[in-house]
Design a protein around this motif. Sequence first.
Motif, PDB file in Angstrom:
ATOM      1  N   ALA B 494       0.773  -1.179  -0.072  1.00  0.00           N
ATOM      2  CA  ALA B 494       0.025   0.067   0.066  1.00  0.00           C
ATOM      3  C   ALA B 494       0.729   1.310   0.028  1.00  0.00           C
ATOM      4  O   ALA B 494       0.723   2.262  -0.890  1.00  0.00           O
ATOM      5  CB  ALA B 494      -0.674   0.134   1.199  1.00  0.00           C
ATOM      6  N   ILE B 495       1.833   1.199   0.888  1.00  0.00           N
ATOM      7  CA  ILE B 495       2.754   2.433   0.875  1.00  0.00           C
ATOM      8  C   ILE B 495       3.452   2.496  -0.401  1.00  0.00           C
ATOM      9  O   ILE B 495       3.695   3.872  -0.931  1.00  0.00           O
ATOM     10  CB  ILE B 495       3.702   2.186   2.030  1.00  0.00           C
ATOM     11  CG1 ILE B 495       2.967   2.338   3.433  1.00  0.00           C
ATOM     12  CG2 ILE B 495       4.884   3.311   1.866  1.00  0.00           C
ATOM     13  CD1 ILE B 495       3.892   2.064   4.595  1.00  0.00           C
ATOM     14  N   ALA B 496       3.966   1.601  -1.093  1.00  0.00           N
ATOM     15  CA  ALA B 496       4.348   1.440  -2.375  1.00  0.00           C
ATOM     16  C   ALA B 496       3.577   2.118  -3.252  1.00  0.00           C
ATOM     17  O   ALA B 496       4.438   3.069  -4.241  1.00  0.00           O
ATOM     18  CB  ALA B 496       5.191   0.122  -2.653  1.00  0.00           C
ATOM     19  N   MET B 497       2.637   1.884  -3.368  1.00  0.00           N
ATOM     20  CA  MET B 497       1.590   2.098  -4.474  1.00  0.00           C
ATOM     21  C   MET B 497       1.532   3.985  -4.232  1.00  0.00           C
ATOM     22  O   MET B 497       1.609   4.475  -5.010  1.00  0.00           O
ATOM     23  CB  MET B 497       0.212   1.713  -4.272  1.00  0.00           C
ATOM     24  CG  MET B 497       0.486   0.056  -4.691  1.00  0.00           C
ATOM     25  SD  MET B 497       0.479  -0.404  -6.150  1.00  0.00           S
ATOM     26  CE  MET B 497       0.149  -2.046  -6.033  1.00  0.00           C
ATOM     27  N   MET B 498       1.112   4.228  -2.966  1.00  0.00           N
ATOM     28  CA  MET B 498       0.893   5.411  -2.588  1.00  0.00           C
ATOM     29  C   MET B 498       2.171   6.279  -3.069  1.00  0.00           C
ATOM     30  O   MET B 498       2.128   7.265  -3.532  1.00  0.00           O
ATOM     31  CB  MET B 498       0.764   5.574  -0.988  1.00  0.00           C
ATOM     32  CG  MET B 498       0.407   6.871  -0.671  1.00  0.00           C
ATOM     33  SD  MET B 498       0.542   7.045   1.293  1.00  0.00           S
ATOM     34  CE  MET B 498       2.148   7.191   1.781  1.00  0.00           C
ATOM     35  N   THR B 499       3.717   5.881  -2.603  1.00  0.00           N
ATOM     36  CA  THR B 499       4.691   6.616  -2.989  1.00  0.00           C
ATOM     37  C   THR B 499       4.723   6.657  -4.078  1.00  0.00           C
ATOM     38  O   THR B 499       5.049   7.700  -4.815  1.00  0.00           O
ATOM     39  CB  THR B 499       5.823   5.765  -2.389  1.00  0.00           C
ATOM     40  OG1 THR B 499       5.502   5.099  -1.144  1.00  0.00           O
ATOM     41  CG2 THR B 499       6.978   6.484  -2.131  1.00  0.00           C
ATOM     42  N   SER B 500       4.523   5.561  -4.958  1.00  0.00           N
ATOM     43  CA  SER B 500       4.854   5.582  -6.587  1.00  0.00           C
ATOM     44  C   SER B 500       4.058   6.523  -7.125  1.00  0.00           C
ATOM     45  O   SER B 500       4.407   7.347  -8.069  1.00  0.00           O
ATOM     46  CB  SER B 500       4.981   4.154  -7.163  1.00  0.00           C
ATOM     47  OG  SER B 500       3.678   3.886  -7.093  1.00  0.00           O
ATOM     48  N   VAL B 501       2.773   6.329  -6.890  1.00  0.00           N
ATOM     49  CA  VAL B 501       1.683   7.453  -7.564  1.00  0.00           C
ATOM     50  C   VAL B 501       1.996   8.796  -7.148  1.00  0.00           C
ATOM     51  O   VAL B 501       1.921   9.744  -7.890  1.00  0.00           O
ATOM     52  CB  VAL B 501       0.433   6.875  -7.197  1.00  0.00           C
ATOM     53  CG1 VAL B 501      -0.661   8.166  -7.841  1.00  0.00           C
ATOM     54  CG2 VAL B 501       0.149   5.504  -7.844  1.00  0.00           C
ATOM     55  N   GLY B 502       2.418   9.127  -5.909  1.00  0.00           N
ATOM     56  CA  GLY B 502       2.840  10.206  -5.224  1.00  0.00           C
ATOM     57  C   GLY B 502       3.915  10.776  -6.147  1.00  0.00           C
ATOM     58  O   GLY B 502       4.089  12.003  -6.607  1.00  0.00           O
ATOM     59  N   ILE B 503       5.208  10.063  -6.305  1.00  0.00           N
ATOM     60  CA  ILE B 503       6.404  10.503  -6.956  1.00  0.00           C
ATOM     61  C   ILE B 503       5.834  10.785  -8.503  1.00  0.00           C
ATOM     62  O   ILE B 503       6.420  11.721  -8.983  1.00  0.00           O
ATOM     63  CB  ILE B 503       7.259   9.278  -6.919  1.00  0.00           C
ATOM     64  CG1 ILE B 503       7.513   9.118  -5.693  1.00  0.00           C
ATOM     65  CG2 ILE B 503       8.635   9.915  -7.938  1.00  0.00           C
ATOM     66  CD1 ILE B 503       8.912   8.038  -5.399  1.00  0.00           C
ATOM     67  N   MET B 504       5.067  10.042  -9.184  1.00  0.00           N
ATOM     68  CA  MET B 504       4.731  10.191 -10.375  1.00  0.00           C
ATOM     69  C   MET B 504       3.916  11.470 -10.552  1.00  0.00           C
ATOM     70  O   MET B 504       4.129  12.175 -11.392  1.00  0.00           O
ATOM     71  CB  MET B 504       3.866   9.010 -11.006  1.00  0.00           C
ATOM     72  CG  MET B 504       3.676   8.895 -12.530  1.00  0.00           C
ATOM     73  SD  MET B 504       2.157   9.771 -12.842  1.00  0.00           S
ATOM     74  CE  MET B 504       0.972   8.538 -12.449  1.00  0.00           C
ATOM     75  N   VAL B 505       2.995  11.750  -9.799  1.00  0.00           N
ATOM     76  CA  VAL B 505       2.147  12.782  -9.602  1.00  0.00           C
ATOM     77  C   VAL B 505       3.092  14.002  -9.626  1.00  0.00           C
ATOM     78  O   VAL B 505       3.102  15.224 -10.363  1.00  0.00           O
ATOM     79  CB  VAL B 505       0.877  12.847  -9.064  1.00  0.00           C
ATOM     80  CG1 VAL B 505       0.140  14.132  -8.955  1.00  0.00           C
ATOM     81  CG2 VAL B 505      -0.052  11.645  -9.257  1.00  0.00           C
TER      82      VAL B 505
END
Lengths: 245, 851
Positions: B494-505
Amino acid sequence: MRGVAGGRNLRKILTGLRTNMPMLSLQGISKDYLTDGQRVPALKGLSLNVERGEFVALVGRSGCGKSTLLNLAGAMDFPTSGTVLLDGVATSSLKDTGLTQLRREKIGFIFQSFQLLHTLTVFENVELPLLLAGKTNPREVARERLAWVELDGLGERYPHQLSGGQMQRVAIARALIHSPGILLADEPTGNLDTITGNVILELLRRLTCEQNTASIIATHSLEAASLADTVVKLRDGKIEEIIRR
Amino acid sequence: MHLFLLFYRLMVRPLLREPARTLLTISAVALGVAVVLAIDLAGAAATGSFRGSMETLAGDNDLEVTASGGVPEELVGTLATLPYPMRVSPRIEDYAVIADTKKSLPLIGLDLVAGASSHAQNASKFGDELQAQWASKQTLEHLGDNDSVWVGSSLGYKTGDQVPLLINDQIHEYTVRGVYSDSNGNEAAIVMDLSAAQRALRRYGRVDRILLKLPENSRLEDWRQRLRAMLPAGVEIRPQGAGTDENRRMLAAFRWNLRLLSYISLVVGAFLIYNTISVSVVRRRPEIGIVRALGASRGVILFAFVGEAVCFGLAGAFIALPLGRFMATGAVRLMASTVESLYVSSRPGPIELSPASVLLALAIGVGVAVASAYSPAREASEVAPIEAMARGRREYDARVRKGRDLWLALILGLAAAAASRAPAVAGKPLFGYLAAILLVVASALAIPFFVALLTSFSSKLLGRLFGVEALLASRSLAASLRRTSVLVGALSTAIAMMTSVGIMVGSFRQTVLFWMSDRLPADLYLRPAGVPAADRHPTISLELAQKIEKLPGVAVVDRLRAYEISYEGMPATLASVDSQALRRYPRSNFFSGRRTDQVLAELRDSNAIIVSEPFSYKHQVRTGDSITLSLGATQATFRIADVYYDYSSEGGTIVMSRSTMLRYLPDPTPSNLAVYVAPAANVETVRAEIEQAAAGHRVLMFSNRDLRAEAIRVFDRTFAITYALEAVAVIVAVMGIAGALLALVIDRRRELGLLRFLGAATRQVRKLILIEAGLLGLLANFAGLLLGFALSLILIFVINKQSFGWTIRFHWPMEVLLAALTVVYAATVLAGLYPAQVAVRLNVLEVIHEE
Ligand SMILES: Nc1ncnc2c1ncn2[C@@H]1O[C@H](COP(=O)(O)OP(=O)(O)OP(=O)(O)O)[C@@H](O)[C@H]1O
Ligand SMILES: [Mg+2]
């Protein structure tokens, strides 16, 4: 050995001077359990004093109230009426922190099923009460206690690498780590074969003497009864007979 | 029957006995399923049933004639006079805003006069009501009036009412002459006579579409060929609604990506079911052994544990139905605004919880539950009866093969790296998704190794730093390695998804900010008031542009014009720039690295164009290629002089010089004005002057800073839904942690009770549980950050590039990440509070004598 014995006598005298109180004093205690609104009397008005250095065997048929009595004596539970004095202090007068303090300083517990933590080594299991009490360097004390129960050199093992008798000895070392005034054991030999059980009982008896603790052992074993200074026979929540030797 | 009784006694009753934990697991599943359902429902409402607003009152036709920049009006006559029994309906299609309510509506011009007189033949042309009205004597008088409108009944106007309408940059009063029913398939719109609409929009001599209804039983393709031959080259003839299909295709990709995001919560939920069933199997191993010894078959045990999961799945799905329906209302709003600002104007339809979506929810809930429970359930079925007598826990935990799993993880990681290099499949970054999935699995496999490594190294240190509670906590985590790993796996995913989408956005946002910093060289920008949308290009009156040009403080006015066109079956924007005044910027916005003035000089008066990066990517064209565009009635070939970075629309943009565009599309009205203030003049003064000059025109004026801020606002709104989806995934994970810690407490109640016997204070027991929660959170944050970083690379450079064609620079959005991780971490520790309280309240006497 001699040093220990000498110390014992000195301490006995000193304790005797400091207080005339027995280590444990049960005064007219009764205990009722409530099950589905029904009162189940487990102990019915019973009094008993246990001195330091006294090895007491608590015997009686199953369900007569042995465990209940030990729980009250260890301040893990409280009587419905009557007073439990531990080293002169009424347990029911203490709040949670006071009780925790009491357990940390004065009481050692031993259980039928050893109750060691699988995740900790023997050393760590033995040190645990001191660590919980916030003491810093418990390793030396632990080493000494393991020597008392003749387990030198097994400190780094995990519980599952020990036999039942060895596990119970670790439990005894743990119970004695903080030099408690009273040692409470609920059928400590119940999970062991007769011979090993007897060895454990001998050990307990010897340490009771050497450490000048008050020990109460609930047991079905006749051997225990024969080793004891005092045998307390319970029947239906009452003391049927006290045999002193 | 007896099986169900057994199932109830052995499986359901234990669950009921731990209501808090059971509820947590069910809610986690429910939330996961609800998110998927919500996105599905909202997607269907916002985009799935996408029907161009412009199909309102279009009726049932076969072909449509369109052209970039409008169809010459003469063609209506040409087509109508052909000796074919064919119905010809020209239309004007644009938008109007009701000035007092700010409601934006399709503005449709229909040939009412012809429609009314030929009413008899064209029985199905318009709504019956409207026809009846038009046929009536009284209405006929007003048909040709320039101020007459007909409106959809849902707008609440009555015949005779006055409506002020903002059309392009002007407001006029119109009179409602009639109302049509807009409930069955027709949207609420403003209807005018064709010529009135042309006048209002100043779109003389052109119509937007000509709809053709062919005789019954005619072959579409034959007719298309036949008519094609009679029409000028630039005009396109295609099946009616082809434009809608194009948009629908573009939206499908958008919906597909959102749907994938919504699966994140489900993946996290799956981890949690796996965890719950694993725990249930581990703690009941002796019990399973006993039941096996008493005669239960392997199958029965498998059935029991899969059945337990099915219970979770079903219960979760049932809660998910209303929850998902509720969440969909919020999602629709977010999605609709994304669609509007990035794609096309459309109005979300109603949210419908169809039987299909109910089945979907049930299937997902049960499917995920069974899939994730299968492996632990099988393990349960393999418990030998002899284990009834043995101490199972330690042997079981020893079975985690962390070394082998680490190797597997390495191999999968390499496979992921390879997959990320593969090209898109049919425009979809399938290999990118595969790479992401491989990475998630690889990390799940690698976690046991690292958890074991870290806990074994750290326990002594932790003990020294935080006391004996920390030592106990880290030992217990290491001891139940498998359970800890699953938990860390779930939370870290969950954190990874959040981080990755966060980094992407975050990277995307940074890229856009950087890009905008030299994209808006002028001092002031004007555009018509009204609702901005990616596919609407209302115009500003020419007089206004001329008036502004003459103001003393104004150096130059650039007139920009944009049209929505269709290129190779995909929507695109065609824009022209004036490029009279150019300010130099140090950075190039072009692939070639040339300066803007050099490139624009090349465009002037030549058939050279530049295209945006998404256009170049979508249509596989690059600098030097030639493309053929249909403009007005003609077709012309253009050479691509360069490709420029652009993040303003997904459809792609083609830019030519204004003079070139005017040659093909002679309408001189601009869509936007860019005003360069004279060097000596003050921007604020000029702004006031322009405002005065623009009296009577509804235009909005922005400084370049306003425009940037506005763009970023739109950007943030666009990505709001992705943040919402992530938040849900994290909530699911945190709920899972709470549930798992609760299980841990219940499992270890004997040990916790014992600690009290050995002198632990309640405070210490609480601290122990909270430290465990904290350690779990720490491990998960660490693993999640690593995985998230890797995933963000795939998102940015593979998935995003392949599906949208945007080049995004990598950027760590530090504040956002720090804030998010802190919140997650705090949530994890807080999730430990309740289990800690349970641990403190345990009845010490009971738990110690239980075994
Ligand atoms: N928590 C409880 N609730 C209700 N009744 C209880 C509870 N604990 C003990 N009892 C009852 O109190 C009585 C004394 O129980 P206790 O456990 O002290 O017996 P015991 O002498 O230790 O027996 P054993 O030798 O079998 O261990 C029994 O009748 C038992 O049923
Ligand atoms: Mg008992």
